[in-house]
Design an enzyme around this catalytic site. Structure first.
Site, PDB file in Angstrom:
ATOM      1  N   GLY A   1      46.347  33.213  49.380  1.00 36.31           N
ATOM      2  CA  GLY A   1      46.675  34.061  48.599  1.00 36.31           C
ATOM      3  C   GLY A   1      47.570  33.417  47.414  1.00 36.31           C
ATOM      4  N   GLY A   2      48.584  34.634  46.916  1.00 36.56           N
ATOM      5  CA  GLY A   2      49.271  34.379  45.688  1.00 36.56           C
ATOM      6  C   GLY A   2      50.148  33.212  45.930  1.00 36.56           C
TER       7      GLY A   2
ATOM      8  N   GLY B   1      35.410   9.831  18.633  1.00 39.46           N
ATOM      9  CA  GLY B   1      36.689  10.351  18.925  1.00 39.46           C
ATOM     10  C   GLY B   1      37.512  10.223  19.723  1.00 39.46           C
ATOM     11  N   ALA B   2      36.910   9.503  20.817  1.00 36.52           N
ATOM     12  CA  ALA B   2      37.579   8.942  21.987  1.00 36.52           C
ATOM     13  C   ALA B   2      38.599   7.838  21.814  1.00 36.52           C
ATOM     14  CB  ALA B   2      36.722   8.333  23.168  1.00 36.52           C
TER      15      ALA B   2
HETATM   16  C1  HXC Z   1      53.397  38.417  59.184  1.00 33.66           C
HETATM   17  C2  HXC Z   1      52.185  36.911  59.764  1.00 33.66           C
HETATM   18  C3  HXC Z   1      51.366  36.583  58.828  1.00 33.66           C
HETATM   19  C4  HXC Z   1      51.674  37.334  57.899  1.00 33.66           C
HETATM   20  C5  HXC Z   1      50.599  35.243  60.416  1.00 33.66           C
HETATM   21  N1  HXC Z   1      51.560  36.078  60.907  1.00 33.66           N
HETATM   22  N2  HXC Z   1      50.445  35.587  59.250  1.00 33.66           N
HETATM   23  N3  HXC Z   1      53.095  37.834  60.048  1.00 33.66           N
HETATM   24  N4  HXC Z   1      52.652  38.429  57.815  1.00 33.66           N
HETATM   25  N5  HXC Z   1      51.089  37.370  56.501  1.00 33.66           N
HETATM   26  C6  HXC Z   1      51.862  35.686  62.346  1.00 33.66           C
HETATM   27  C7  HXC Z   1      50.886  36.173  63.245  1.00 33.66           C
HETATM   28  O1  HXC Z   1      51.106  37.760  63.630  1.00 33.66           O
HETATM   29  C8  HXC Z   1      51.308  35.372  64.544  1.00 33.66           C
HETATM   30  O2  HXC Z   1      52.503  36.223  65.233  1.00 33.66           O
HETATM   31  C9  HXC Z   1      51.765  34.136  63.949  1.00 33.66           C
HETATM   32  O3  HXC Z   1      52.131  34.625  62.623  1.00 33.66           O
HETATM   33  C10 HXC Z   1      50.973  33.146  64.045  1.00 33.66           C
HETATM   34  O4  HXC Z   1      49.728  33.664  63.456  1.00 33.66           O
HETATM   35  P1  HXC Z   1      48.372  33.214  64.433  1.00 33.66           P
HETATM   36  O5  HXC Z   1      47.366  34.236  63.647  1.00 33.66           O
HETATM   37  O6  HXC Z   1      48.519  33.594  65.687  1.00 33.66           O
HETATM   38  O7  HXC Z   1      47.946  31.916  63.967  1.00 33.66           O
HETATM   39  P2  HXC Z   1      46.587  31.124  63.536  1.00 33.66           P
HETATM   40  O8  HXC Z   1      45.678  31.555  64.575  1.00 33.66           O
HETATM   41  O9  HXC Z   1      47.211  29.588  63.329  1.00 33.66           O
HETATM   42  O10 HXC Z   1      46.479  31.699  62.094  1.00 33.66           O
HETATM   43  C11 HXC Z   1      47.135  31.426  61.085  1.00 33.66           C
HETATM   44  C12 HXC Z   1      46.690  32.260  59.714  1.00 33.66           C
HETATM   45  C13 HXC Z   1      46.435  33.760  60.167  1.00 33.66           C
HETATM   46  C14 HXC Z   1      45.232  31.718  59.250  1.00 33.66           C
HETATM   47  C15 HXC Z   1      47.619  31.950  58.823  1.00 33.66           C
HETATM   48  O11 HXC Z   1      47.661  34.181  60.796  1.00 33.66           O
HETATM   49  C16 HXC Z   1      46.292  34.590  58.998  1.00 33.66           C
HETATM   50  O12 HXC Z   1      45.079  34.730  58.715  1.00 33.66           O
HETATM   51  N6  HXC Z   1      47.334  35.167  58.580  1.00 33.66           N
HETATM   52  C17 HXC Z   1      47.223  36.014  57.326  1.00 33.66           C
HETATM   53  C18 HXC Z   1      47.060  35.454  56.195  1.00 33.66           C
HETATM   54  C19 HXC Z   1      46.814  36.354  54.849  1.00 33.66           C
HETATM   55  O13 HXC Z   1      46.147  37.052  54.684  1.00 33.66           O
HETATM   56  N7  HXC Z   1      48.351  36.481  54.444  1.00 33.66           N
HETATM   57  C20 HXC Z   1      48.436  37.232  53.427  1.00 33.66           C
HETATM   58  C21 HXC Z   1      47.942  36.503  51.937  1.00 33.66           C
HETATM   59  S1  HXC Z   1      48.082  37.411  50.535  1.00 33.66           S
HETATM   60  P3  HXC Z   1      53.029  35.920  66.654  1.00 33.66           P
HETATM   61  O14 HXC Z   1      54.125  36.963  66.729  1.00 33.66           O
HETATM   62  O15 HXC Z   1      51.845  36.357  67.605  1.00 33.66           O
HETATM   63  O16 HXC Z   1      53.582  34.591  66.874  1.00 33.66           O
HETATM   64  C22 HXC Z   1      49.544  37.039  50.058  1.00 33.66           C
HETATM   65  C23 HXC Z   1      50.071  37.463  48.954  1.00 33.66           C
HETATM   66  C24 HXC Z   1      50.986  36.692  48.173  1.00 33.66           C
HETATM   67  O17 HXC Z   1      50.187  35.974  50.625  1.00 33.66           O
HETATM   68  C25 HXC Z   1      51.008  37.548  46.816  1.00 33.66           C
HETATM   69  C26 HXC Z   1      52.127  36.549  46.070  1.00 33.66           C
HETATM   70  C27 HXC Z   1      52.020  36.937  44.347  1.00 33.66           C
END
Ligand code: HXC
Length: 519
Positions: free
Chosen positions: A172-173, A407-408
């Protein structure tokens, strides 16, 4: 137990709780993936015992969406200052065991605090990234937190070096903070970076792709150039940071640390005299040239597998750190294309920001022609390289080993772009274009009129004429565009002497808010 003992016991208990992050089970899960925890990584990175942690007792404030059910001390990121090779740095290390290292309000505030600390104190910022991105439950607070970090990344850019290690997901971001930093180092098989993950990709473009294919370490090292370095293990990733940082100063007002050098400055290398093949079109390995010239043959290459037709890296000459830029005849004949232009421009700008002299080795047949290059904007990308060399005020030493065409020639740190010392080997060919192209342009009509059996002889004769007249360094040397034609085997000595003479160089660009580099 006296009052103070009770208080000390409580402090100890809280510290132990904080050090457990998301708990023993999640630590084991992290280890079972072959990954270290946030604190273990810091311990591997810094000088033993040097880490001073900040904000261990910080917890999140937002309570909705189940966040009130558990509170983790440190809130998923470990921050503080430490030393690496006895030099101060600040560090943040995202803790995947706490809510997947996701970034919320207080997590972001902790990072911002140490970034501000680094900017104020003029020390490098090192980020160890392993995070699920914005903490979903904290909504816009998470987004705001990212933006607060991005702003500081921009403010710190060119002021203190910023290095990102990507040791897990970075999606993501969240990728835009590492993107603004100076170097991204990714761990193979564990790290990936993308703006949108495979699931979103499938929905939007119907493309089926794995996380590794979309944004794994090797993809970013070869296709996008996002990864400056890749390591097989976390230990190696952290070791690369320790090494990389030795080549740079702590901030833009300092010089990189001097390393005492026992490689003789007048070390003559006869092999350099023979490295250019007699056939002007045959390649050779420019890396060998560099290694024969720099201290102990130690070249620390950046983005090695992305645009290999240009070599960028760091080295030392008589103990002084320098940036190296060199065309590589072994890859695409060392031609300048979109990627190589961007790669070198970025490297030169980093070196210029942090007072590292730039040493350039030139063997370039020109810019890559064709629709692919033009459609991808070779005009703008080539201009970036030209711009970077022209605006750089650090000492600039150039050695033309063979071709410097068209040019290089201008672009590759020529005298005209404020090159301080421009040397050429006797094998240098400085001309508007190569003999083949020149004869084709100048005599094309005549050649067409000739009998086919006479054409080859005519072309060979004209090419020889052209080569005798233009394919040498002396036309440029006569005009002072080349300061001296040097014997290849003396190159090390001549560059070191040059760097010594330029040690006090002071040059400035006209005062302005900022230039408008063609982006
Ligand atoms: C809250 C989160 C989280 C999130 C993971 N967790 N991502 N909690 N916010 N973004 C938590 C899970 O609920 C879980 O909690 C623990 O972290 C571990 O995650 P798992 O999924 O069990 O681990 P894994 O299978 O290794 O997968 C990791 C992962 C997946 C690939 C990162 O968790 C995932 O896809 N997360 C979401 C990614 C995402 O879409 N993020 C938002 C991106 S947008 P528990 O309690 O079970 O331990 C963004 C916008 C930013 O970031 C913009 C900035 C400008």
């Amino acid at each position: 137990m006296g009052e103070i003992e009770k208080k000390l016991t409580e402090l100890k208990k809280l510290r132990e709780e904080a050090r457990l992050g998301g708990g023993q089970k999640r630590i084991e899960a992290q280890h079972s993936k072959g990954k270290y925890t946030a604190r273990e990584r810091i311990n591997l990175l810094v000088d033993p015992g040097s880490f001073e942690e900040f904000d261990m007792f910080v917890t999140h404030r937002e309570k909705g969406f189940g966040l009130d059910e558990a509170e983790y001390l440190s809130d998923g990121v470990v921050t503080g200052h430490a030393t690496i090779n006895n030099r101060q740095v600040v560090i943040f290390s995202q803790d995947f065991t706490v809510r997947g290292g996701s970034l919320g309000e207080m997590f972001a505030k902790k990072i911002c605090k140490i970034m501000d600390y680094a900017i104020k104190n003029g020390v490098p910022i090192i980020g160890l990234n392993d995070s699920g991105g914005a903490r979903i439950q904290e909504g816009v607070l998470s987004l705001a937190g990212y933006a607060d970090i991005f702003l500081r990344n921009v403010m710190a850019s060119g002021l203190v070096p910023q290095i990102s290690a990507i040791l897990g997901p970075c999606a993501g971001g969240a990728v835009y903070s590492p993107a603004i930093t100076d170097f991204n180092i990714m761990t193979r098989d564990h790290a990936y970076m993308f703006v949108t993950g495979p699931r979103v990709v499938k929905t939007v473009t119907h493309e089926e792709v794995t996380p590794e294919e979309l944004g794994g370490a090797d993809i970013h090292a070869t296709k996008s150039g996002v990864a400056h370095l890749v390591a097989d293990t976390e230990e190696e990733t952290l070791e690369l940071i320790r090494k990389l940082i030795t080549f740079m100063p702590s901030n833009n007002t300092e010089e990189a640390p001097f390393v005492s050098c026992d490689d003789p400055i007048d070390r003559i290398n006869d092999d350099l005299n023979d490295i250019i093949p007699d056939d002007h079109n045959l390649p050779y390995d420019m890396k060998q040239v560099i290694e024969m010239v720099v201290d102990h043959g130690d070249l620390f290459e950046i983005r090695r597998r992305w645009a290999p037709n240009i070599i960028c890296g760091f080295a030392r000459l008589n103990g002084r750190a320098v940036g190296i830029v060199a065309n590589q005849p072994n890859a695409l004949a060392g031609v300048l294309d979109n990627k190589s232009s961007r790669k070198a421009a970025a490297h030169i700008r980093f070196c210029d920001a942090f007072n590292l002299p730039v040493v350039t080795f030139v063997d370039v047949p020109g810019f890559m022609p064709g629709t692919v290059q033009e459609y991808e904007g070779i005009i703008l990308n080539g201009a970036k390289l030209l711009y970077a060399y022209a605006e750089a005020t650090v000492p600039k030493i150039t050695v033309i080993t063979r071709k410097a065409y068209g040019g290089a020639y201008d672009v590759m740190s020529s005298k005209h772009l404020r090159g301080d010392l421009n040397y050429a080997w006797p094998t240098a060919e400085i001309a508007v274009m190569g003999p083949q192209g020149a004869v084709e342009v100048l005599y094309g009509k005549e050649i067409k009129k000739l009998d086919p059996e006479k054409r080859a002889e005519f072309i060979a004769e004209k090419e020889k004429d052209y080569r005798d007249r233009f394919a040498n360094p002396y036309n440029a040397a006569k005009l002072g565009y080349i300061d001296d034609v040097i014997e290849p085997r003396n190159t090390r000595f001549r560059i070191i002497r040059g760097l010594e003479s330029l040690a006090g160089k002071r040059d400035m660009n006209p005062p302005k808010k900022h230039g408008c580099i063609p982006l």
